[in-house]
Write an enzyme that holds these catalytic residues in place. Structure first.
Site, mmCIF file in Angstrom:
data_model
loop_
_atom_site.group_PDB
_atom_site.id
_atom_site.type_symbol
_atom_site.label_atom_id
_atom_site.label_comp_id
_atom_site.label_asym_id
_atom_site.label_seq_id
_atom_site.Cartn_x
_atom_site.Cartn_y
_atom_site.Cartn_z
ATOM 1 N N SER A 138 74.574 -9.295 59.781
ATOM 2 C CA SER A 138 74.671 -10.576 60.224
ATOM 3 C C SER A 138 75.545 -11.637 59.436
ATOM 4 O O SER A 138 75.172 -11.710 58.304
ATOM 5 C CB SER A 138 72.959 -11.278 60.137
ATOM 6 O OG SER A 138 72.971 -12.501 60.354
ATOM 7 N N HIS A 174 76.747 -9.145 63.940
ATOM 8 C CA HIS A 174 75.490 -10.035 64.574
ATOM 9 C C HIS A 174 75.929 -11.392 64.297
ATOM 10 O O HIS A 174 76.221 -11.672 63.093
ATOM 11 C CB HIS A 174 74.186 -9.765 63.842
ATOM 12 C CG HIS A 174 72.916 -10.362 64.612
ATOM 13 N ND1 HIS A 174 72.301 -9.623 65.810
ATOM 14 C CD2 HIS A 174 72.369 -11.373 64.340
ATOM 15 C CE1 HIS A 174 71.125 -10.495 65.803
ATOM 16 N NE2 HIS A 174 71.447 -11.713 65.164
ATOM 17 N N ASP A 232 74.863 -15.236 64.627
ATOM 18 C CA ASP A 232 73.576 -15.975 65.022
ATOM 19 C C ASP A 232 74.078 -17.629 65.430
ATOM 20 O O ASP A 232 74.420 -18.309 64.609
ATOM 21 C CB ASP A 232 72.590 -16.305 63.649
ATOM 22 C CG ASP A 232 72.019 -15.010 63.520
ATOM 23 O OD1 ASP A 232 71.201 -14.446 64.244
ATOM 24 O OD2 ASP A 232 72.129 -14.257 62.315
ATOM 25 N N MET A 272 72.768 -21.142 66.561
ATOM 26 C CA MET A 272 71.595 -22.056 66.276
ATOM 27 C C MET A 272 71.822 -23.693 66.868
ATOM 28 O O MET A 272 73.061 -24.097 66.392
ATOM 29 C CB MET A 272 70.826 -22.007 65.067
ATOM 30 C CG MET A 272 70.639 -20.687 64.593
ATOM 31 S SD MET A 272 69.898 -20.764 62.875
ATOM 32 C CE MET A 272 70.021 -18.826 62.430
ATOM 33 N N HIS A 295 73.676 -13.773 69.211
ATOM 34 C CA HIS A 295 72.254 -14.109 69.153
ATOM 35 C C HIS A 295 72.014 -15.485 69.576
ATOM 36 O O HIS A 295 72.294 -16.333 68.453
ATOM 37 C CB HIS A 295 71.245 -13.541 68.110
ATOM 38 C CG HIS A 295 69.907 -13.813 68.067
ATOM 39 N ND1 HIS A 295 69.240 -13.643 66.650
ATOM 40 C CD2 HIS A 295 69.147 -14.232 68.906
ATOM 41 C CE1 HIS A 295 67.894 -14.062 66.922
ATOM 42 N NE2 HIS A 295 67.918 -14.375 68.036
ATOM 43 N N MET A 327 70.187 -18.626 69.426
ATOM 44 C CA MET A 327 68.627 -19.432 69.286
ATOM 45 C C MET A 327 68.913 -20.782 69.890
ATOM 46 O O MET A 327 69.147 -21.843 68.948
ATOM 47 C CB MET A 327 68.412 -19.337 67.795
ATOM 48 C CG MET A 327 68.079 -17.988 67.455
ATOM 49 S SD MET A 327 68.007 -17.587 65.670
ATOM 50 C CE MET A 327 69.854 -16.963 65.656
ATOM 51 N N MET A 371 62.333 -9.874 67.029
ATOM 52 C CA MET A 371 62.448 -10.785 65.695
ATOM 53 C C MET A 371 61.186 -10.419 64.872
ATOM 54 O O MET A 371 59.920 -10.439 65.200
ATOM 55 C CB MET A 371 62.184 -12.287 66.109
ATOM 56 C CG MET A 371 63.443 -12.827 67.039
ATOM 57 S SD MET A 371 65.040 -12.763 66.313
ATOM 58 C CE MET A 371 64.828 -13.500 64.834
ATOM 59 N N GLY A 422 67.996 -17.035 57.387
ATOM 60 C CA GLY A 422 68.357 -15.740 56.758
ATOM 61 C C GLY A 422 67.505 -15.880 55.770
ATOM 62 O O GLY A 422 67.015 -16.833 55.233
ATOM 63 N N GLY A 423 67.131 -14.643 54.989
ATOM 64 C CA GLY A 423 66.541 -14.358 53.842
ATOM 65 C C GLY A 423 65.051 -14.610 53.774
ATOM 66 O O GLY A 423 64.262 -14.739 52.842
ATOM 67 N N ASP A 470 65.435 -7.729 64.137
ATOM 68 C CA ASP A 470 66.096 -8.927 63.314
ATOM 69 C C ASP A 470 65.356 -9.515 62.571
ATOM 70 O O ASP A 470 64.222 -10.302 62.869
ATOM 71 C CB ASP A 470 66.675 -9.774 64.509
ATOM 72 C CG ASP A 470 67.819 -10.750 63.855
ATOM 73 O OD1 ASP A 470 67.903 -10.828 62.655
ATOM 74 O OD2 ASP A 470 68.135 -11.798 64.475
ATOM 75 N N GLY A 471 65.539 -9.843 61.013
ATOM 76 C CA GLY A 471 64.884 -10.603 60.033
ATOM 77 C C GLY A 471 64.167 -9.686 58.962
ATOM 78 O O GLY A 471 63.244 -9.087 59.377
ATOM 79 N N GLY A 472 64.462 -9.970 57.739
ATOM 80 C CA GLY A 472 63.812 -9.432 56.766
ATOM 81 C C GLY A 472 63.993 -7.968 56.372
ATOM 82 O O GLY A 472 63.240 -7.353 55.812
ATOM 83 N N SER A 509 70.998 -11.107 54.440
ATOM 84 C CA SER A 509 71.009 -11.351 53.036
ATOM 85 C C SER A 509 70.885 -9.797 52.364
ATOM 86 O O SER A 509 71.470 -9.579 51.243
ATOM 87 C CB SER A 509 69.971 -12.299 52.707
ATOM 88 O OG SER A 509 68.652 -11.810 53.188
#
Ligand code: DX5
Ligand code: ZN
Length: 218
Positions: free
Chosen positions: A8, A33, A35, A37, A66, A68, A137, A144-145, A177-179, A200
């Site tokens: 990402s 990826h 993002d 937003m 992606h 958002m 998600m 992020g993070g 996606d995420g973490g 991250s």
């Protein structure tokens, strides 16, 4: 099975963007990826088609974009013209999901639907026939993070099974996606998904190439 990592760019250093793209390609990435937003659908701003177009000039990697953003279909053509290879919008942001998926398909790129952590997997069921990509998600979209939400693991399994039951598993890519990082990636892949988006957990590593290989289990 091959683990596909989608770096990402949200966590990349944009002052040296070309290098940051080249380094993950060198490590083995086949996709990126992106993002986008809008400050409405999520409480953060990033970038739109203008920046995507610049990224497109820097790389031939598959760009999974992606969105958002609210009213996503108003911007599909702009993002597709800018070079998106897969265009993903949020189930929660669309007034007519099927028509929006068709708008993307009609432009001959891959269409994707993302669902927030609190959205049940059942909502996907009626679109399995048309979907190319499902993005689950595992954090609340926007930043992020963040920490991985463990409850979403069951949903990943359910979506994998749903695609199998409908005979579409080979046609649909399931992404998470995420973490996702070194400590969460194994349990994510155990659910049966194809792609993990890593921001991250990759770009903040002291050695990005070495981290990519660790995440890929190489
Ligand atoms: C979050 C974005 C993610 C983000 C993931 O809203 O959709 O793609 O970049 O970042 P990490 O991997 O740091 O959680
Ligand atoms: Zn994302």
């Amino acid at each position: 099975m091959k683990r596909i990592i989608s770096p990402s760019l949200l966590s990349a250093d944009f002052s040296i963007l070309k290098e940051q793209i080249e380094i993950v390609k060198k490590a083995g990435a086949e996709r990126l990826h992106i993002d986008c937003m809008d400050g409405h659908f999520v409480p953060n701003f990033t970038f739109g088609p203008f920046i995507l177009k610049a990224i497109r000039k820097l790389t031939d990697l598959h760009l999974e974009t992606h969105l958002m953003i609210d009213n996503p279909s108003n911007y599909f053509n702009d993002f597709i013209d800018a070079g998106a290879d897969t265009l993903i919008f949020h189930y929660e942001a669309s007034d007519d999901v099927r028509s929006d998926l068709e708008k993307i398909k009609n432009r001959n790129i891959k269409c994707g639907l993302a669902i927030k952590p609190e959205t049940a997997s059942d909502v996907l069921e009626e679109y399995i026939d048309i979907l190319d990509y499902i993005l689950v998600m595992s954090v609340s979209p926007g930043f992020g993070g963040q920490g991985f939400i463990e409850d979403t693991l069951l949903k990943m399994q359910a979506i994998d099974q749903m695609c199998i039951n409908k005979g579409r598993r080979d046609n649909i890519t399931i992404g998470v996606d995420g973490g996702v990082n070194l400590s969460t990636i194994d349990k994510v892949y155990k659910t049966g998904v194809d792609v993990t988006v890593v921001g991250s957990g990759l770009y903040k590593a002291p050695d990005i190439v070495a981290r990519f290989k660790e995440l890929s289990n190489q």
